[in-house]
Design a protein around this motif. Structure first.
Motif, PDB file in Angstrom:
ATOM      1  N   ASN A 121       4.637  45.932  15.099  1.00 12.89           N
ATOM      2  CA  ASN A 121       4.441  47.339  14.774  1.00 12.89           C
ATOM      3  C   ASN A 121       3.423  47.954  15.723  1.00 12.89           C
ATOM      4  O   ASN A 121       2.534  47.270  16.225  1.00 12.89           O
ATOM      5  N   GLY A 122       3.569  49.248  15.955  1.00 15.26           N
ATOM      6  CA  GLY A 122       2.639  49.969  16.815  1.00 15.26           C
ATOM      7  C   GLY A 122       3.363  51.003  17.644  1.00 15.26           C
ATOM      8  O   GLY A 122       4.515  51.362  17.382  1.00 15.26           O
ATOM      9  N   PHE A 123       2.673  51.466  18.652  1.00  9.07           N
ATOM     10  CA  PHE A 123       3.226  52.466  19.573  1.00  9.07           C
ATOM     11  C   PHE A 123       3.579  51.776  20.886  1.00  9.07           C
ATOM     12  O   PHE A 123       2.862  50.872  21.331  1.00  9.07           O
ATOM     13  N   TYR A 124       4.656  52.244  21.503  1.00 12.64           N
ATOM     14  CA  TYR A 124       5.113  51.638  22.751  1.00 12.64           C
ATOM     15  C   TYR A 124       5.449  52.704  23.785  1.00 12.64           C
ATOM     16  O   TYR A 124       6.073  53.724  23.466  1.00 12.64           O
ATOM     17  N   ASN A 125       5.027  52.427  24.990  1.00 10.03           N
ATOM     18  CA  ASN A 125       5.467  53.182  26.151  1.00 10.03           C
ATOM     19  C   ASN A 125       6.802  52.560  26.557  1.00 10.03           C
ATOM     20  O   ASN A 125       6.911  51.332  26.637  1.00 10.03           O
ATOM     21  N   VAL A 126       7.825  53.384  26.782  1.00 10.24           N
ATOM     22  CA  VAL A 126       9.153  52.898  27.128  1.00 10.24           C
ATOM     23  C   VAL A 126       9.497  53.413  28.522  1.00 10.24           C
ATOM     24  O   VAL A 126       9.575  54.627  28.741  1.00 10.24           O
ATOM     25  N   ILE A 127       9.682  52.505  29.452  1.00 13.52           N
ATOM     26  CA  ILE A 127      10.055  52.880  30.819  1.00 13.52           C
ATOM     27  C   ILE A 127      11.490  52.426  31.049  1.00 13.52           C
ATOM     28  O   ILE A 127      11.818  51.253  30.845  1.00 13.52           O
ATOM     29  N   LEU A 128      12.335  53.370  31.444  1.00 17.07           N
ATOM     30  CA  LEU A 128      13.733  53.066  31.732  1.00 17.07           C
ATOM     31  C   LEU A 128      13.998  53.360  33.206  1.00 17.07           C
ATOM     32  O   LEU A 128      13.535  54.386  33.730  1.00 17.07           O
ATOM     33  N   TYR A 129      14.735  52.455  33.852  1.00 16.80           N
ATOM     34  CA  TYR A 129      15.133  52.724  35.227  1.00 16.80           C
ATOM     35  C   TYR A 129      16.432  52.007  35.545  1.00 16.80           C
ATOM     36  O   TYR A 129      16.831  51.053  34.876  1.00 16.80           O
ATOM     37  N   GLY A 130      17.110  52.493  36.573  1.00 15.48           N
ATOM     38  CA  GLY A 130      18.369  51.881  36.998  1.00 15.48           C
ATOM     39  C   GLY A 130      19.022  52.677  38.106  1.00 15.48           C
ATOM     40  O   GLY A 130      18.477  53.667  38.591  1.00 15.48           O
ATOM     41  N   ILE A 143      23.730  49.048  34.398  1.00 12.75           N
ATOM     42  CA  ILE A 143      22.521  48.359  33.964  1.00 12.75           C
ATOM     43  C   ILE A 143      21.369  49.353  33.862  1.00 12.75           C
ATOM     44  O   ILE A 143      21.115  50.125  34.788  1.00 12.75           O
ATOM     45  N   ILE A 144      20.696  49.317  32.715  1.00  6.89           N
ATOM     46  CA  ILE A 144      19.490  50.108  32.514  1.00  6.89           C
ATOM     47  C   ILE A 144      18.388  49.126  32.099  1.00  6.89           C
ATOM     48  O   ILE A 144      18.536  48.395  31.117  1.00  6.89           O
ATOM     49  N   TYR A 145      17.316  49.101  32.857  1.00  8.64           N
ATOM     50  CA  TYR A 145      16.155  48.285  32.501  1.00  8.64           C
ATOM     51  C   TYR A 145      15.300  49.088  31.531  1.00  8.64           C
ATOM     52  O   TYR A 145      15.010  50.270  31.772  1.00  8.64           O
ATOM     53  N   VAL A 146      14.912  48.449  30.428  1.00  9.58           N
ATOM     54  CA  VAL A 146      14.113  49.089  29.390  1.00  9.58           C
ATOM     55  C   VAL A 146      12.867  48.228  29.186  1.00  9.58           C
ATOM     56  O   VAL A 146      12.955  47.111  28.670  1.00  9.58           O
ATOM     57  N   TYR A 147      11.721  48.741  29.605  1.00  7.32           N
ATOM     58  CA  TYR A 147      10.465  48.015  29.446  1.00  7.32           C
ATOM     59  C   TYR A 147       9.641  48.634  28.326  1.00  7.32           C
ATOM     60  O   TYR A 147       9.454  49.850  28.288  1.00  7.32           O
ATOM     61  N   LEU A 148       9.167  47.775  27.420  1.00  5.80           N
ATOM     62  CA  LEU A 148       8.359  48.200  26.285  1.00  5.80           C
ATOM     63  C   LEU A 148       6.954  47.630  26.439  1.00  5.80           C
ATOM     64  O   LEU A 148       6.782  46.426  26.579  1.00  5.80           O
ATOM     65  N   ASN A 149       5.967  48.524  26.399  1.00  2.91           N
ATOM     66  CA  ASN A 149       4.582  48.091  26.515  1.00  2.91           C
ATOM     67  C   ASN A 149       3.775  48.717  25.374  1.00  2.91           C
ATOM     68  O   ASN A 149       3.751  49.936  25.218  1.00  2.91           O
ATOM     69  N   ARG A 150       3.152  47.869  24.583  1.00  3.84           N
ATOM     70  CA  ARG A 150       2.385  48.363  23.433  1.00  3.84           C
ATOM     71  C   ARG A 150       1.154  49.131  23.899  1.00  3.84           C
ATOM     72  O   ARG A 150       0.461  48.721  24.837  1.00  3.84           O
ATOM     73  N   THR A 151       0.912  50.262  23.211  1.00  9.21           N
ATOM     74  CA  THR A 151      -0.218  51.133  23.532  1.00  9.21           C
ATOM     75  C   THR A 151      -0.984  51.452  22.244  1.00  9.21           C
ATOM     76  O   THR A 151      -0.519  51.153  21.142  1.00  9.21           O
ATOM     77  N   ASP A 152      -2.136  52.102  22.375  1.00  5.81           N
ATOM     78  CA  ASP A 152      -2.960  52.450  21.215  1.00  5.81           C
ATOM     79  C   ASP A 152      -2.429  53.670  20.455  1.00  5.81           C
ATOM     80  O   ASP A 152      -2.736  53.846  19.279  1.00  5.81           O
ATOM     81  N   ALA A 153      -1.677  54.516  21.143  1.00  8.84           N
ATOM     82  CA  ALA A 153      -1.148  55.741  20.534  1.00  8.84           C
ATOM     83  C   ALA A 153       0.183  56.074  21.196  1.00  8.84           C
ATOM     84  O   ALA A 153       0.509  55.521  22.252  1.00  8.84           O
ATOM     85  N   ILE A 154       0.919  56.958  20.583  1.00 10.45           N
ATOM     86  CA  ILE A 154       2.183  57.380  21.181  1.00 10.45           C
ATOM     87  C   ILE A 154       1.861  58.007  22.536  1.00 10.45           C
ATOM     88  O   ILE A 154       0.901  58.779  22.658  1.00 10.45           O
ATOM     89  N   PRO A 155       2.580  57.666  23.578  1.00 15.43           N
ATOM     90  CA  PRO A 155       2.313  58.267  24.894  1.00 15.43           C
ATOM     91  C   PRO A 155       2.388  59.795  24.817  1.00 15.43           C
ATOM     92  O   PRO A 155       3.201  60.347  24.067  1.00 15.43           O
ATOM     93  N   ASP A 156       1.548  60.453  25.545  1.00 26.19           N
ATOM     94  CA  ASP A 156       1.492  61.916  25.544  1.00 26.19           C
ATOM     95  C   ASP A 156       2.579  62.464  26.466  1.00 26.19           C
ATOM     96  O   ASP A 156       2.341  62.740  27.634  1.00 26.19           O
ATOM     97  N   LEU A 157       3.764  62.587  25.919  1.00 28.78           N
ATOM     98  CA  LEU A 157       4.906  63.096  26.667  1.00 28.78           C
ATOM     99  C   LEU A 157       5.250  64.474  26.128  1.00 28.78           C
ATOM    100  O   LEU A 157       5.164  64.718  24.930  1.00 28.78           O
ATOM    101  N   ARG A 158       5.658  65.364  26.976  1.00 31.16           N
ATOM    102  CA  ARG A 158       5.980  66.718  26.548  1.00 31.16           C
ATOM    103  C   ARG A 158       7.341  67.130  27.066  1.00 31.16           C
ATOM    104  O   ARG A 158       7.467  67.875  28.024  1.00 31.16           O
ATOM    105  N   TYR A 159       8.360  66.614  26.413  1.00 32.67           N
ATOM    106  CA  TYR A 159       9.724  67.036  26.750  1.00 32.67           C
ATOM    107  C   TYR A 159      10.021  68.352  26.064  1.00 32.67           C
ATOM    108  O   TYR A 159       9.701  68.540  24.888  1.00 32.67           O
ATOM    109  N   ASP A 160      10.620  69.285  26.794  1.00 32.47           N
ATOM    110  CA  ASP A 160      11.044  70.567  26.224  1.00 32.47           C
ATOM    111  C   ASP A 160      12.499  70.514  25.798  1.00 32.47           C
ATOM    112  O   ASP A 160      12.983  71.453  25.175  1.00 32.47           O
TER     113      ASP A 160
END
Length: 167
Positions: A121-130, A143-160
């Motif tokens: 459980n926790g927050f994860y930064n998700v990086i996708l590339y391909g 093929i899509i690479y999906v990397y999950l890295n645990r962080t202290d808080a939800i990443p500060d992303l601002r999708y519109d």
């Protein structure tokens, strides 16, 4: 936790969603959650920015192979990739499910075991590339690479709007 799982997923929609069970617990069996709450760019952005039902556009239906790994990828691989996006997700149920976006149109709570990633459980930064497949057809065993890295808080992303992977 070391994650190293490949998920083959055939989608009929134009995108993929990821979520932890808590994020979909209020969706009723058979409900059309897509039309009600996940159709407009603003609705998708709200979910993506809070890390609940995290979706991204593939731009094509088809067969995708998601190579899910823990940690961060090598920076050069991200830089060289034709497609890349960063997302975030909150995990409360020690797992995430990865599904076709169009599953939201007629909701079935059961997630295929092969499409589940078990993690802490926790927050994860998700990086996708391909890249575009060798056939030059998006969704052709792509093929899509999906990397999950645990962080202290939800990443500060601002999708519109909708995060777009293949564009």
């Amino acid at each position: 936790m070391n994650i190293n799982k490949d998920i083959e997923i055939e989608i009929s929609g134009l995108g993929i969603i990821m979520y932890s069970d808590f994020a979909v617990q209020s969706i009723l069996e058979g409900e059309d959650y897509f039309i009600e709450s996940y159709q407009t760019p603003q609705q998708v952005a709200k979910h993506v920015n809070e890390g609940s039902i995290v979706g991204f556009c593939t731009s094509s239906e088809g067969n995708y192979i998601l190579k899910v790994r823990s940690g961060y990828p090598i920076q050069k691989k991200i830089e060289d990739a034709e497609f890349k996006i960063t997302l975030g997700i909150e995990v409360r149920d020690k797992r995430i499910c990865i599904r076709d976006l169009y599953d939201l149109m007629r909701w079935n709570k059961k997630c295929n075991y092969n499409q589940i990633i078990e993690l802490d459980n926790g927050f994860y930064n998700v990086i996708l590339y391909g890249d575009i497949p060798e056939t030059n057809v998006i969704g052709d065993n792509q093929i899509i690479y999906v990397y999950l890295n645990r962080t202290d808080a939800i990443p500060d992303l601002r999708y519109d709007g909708v995060p777009i992977f293949c564009e």
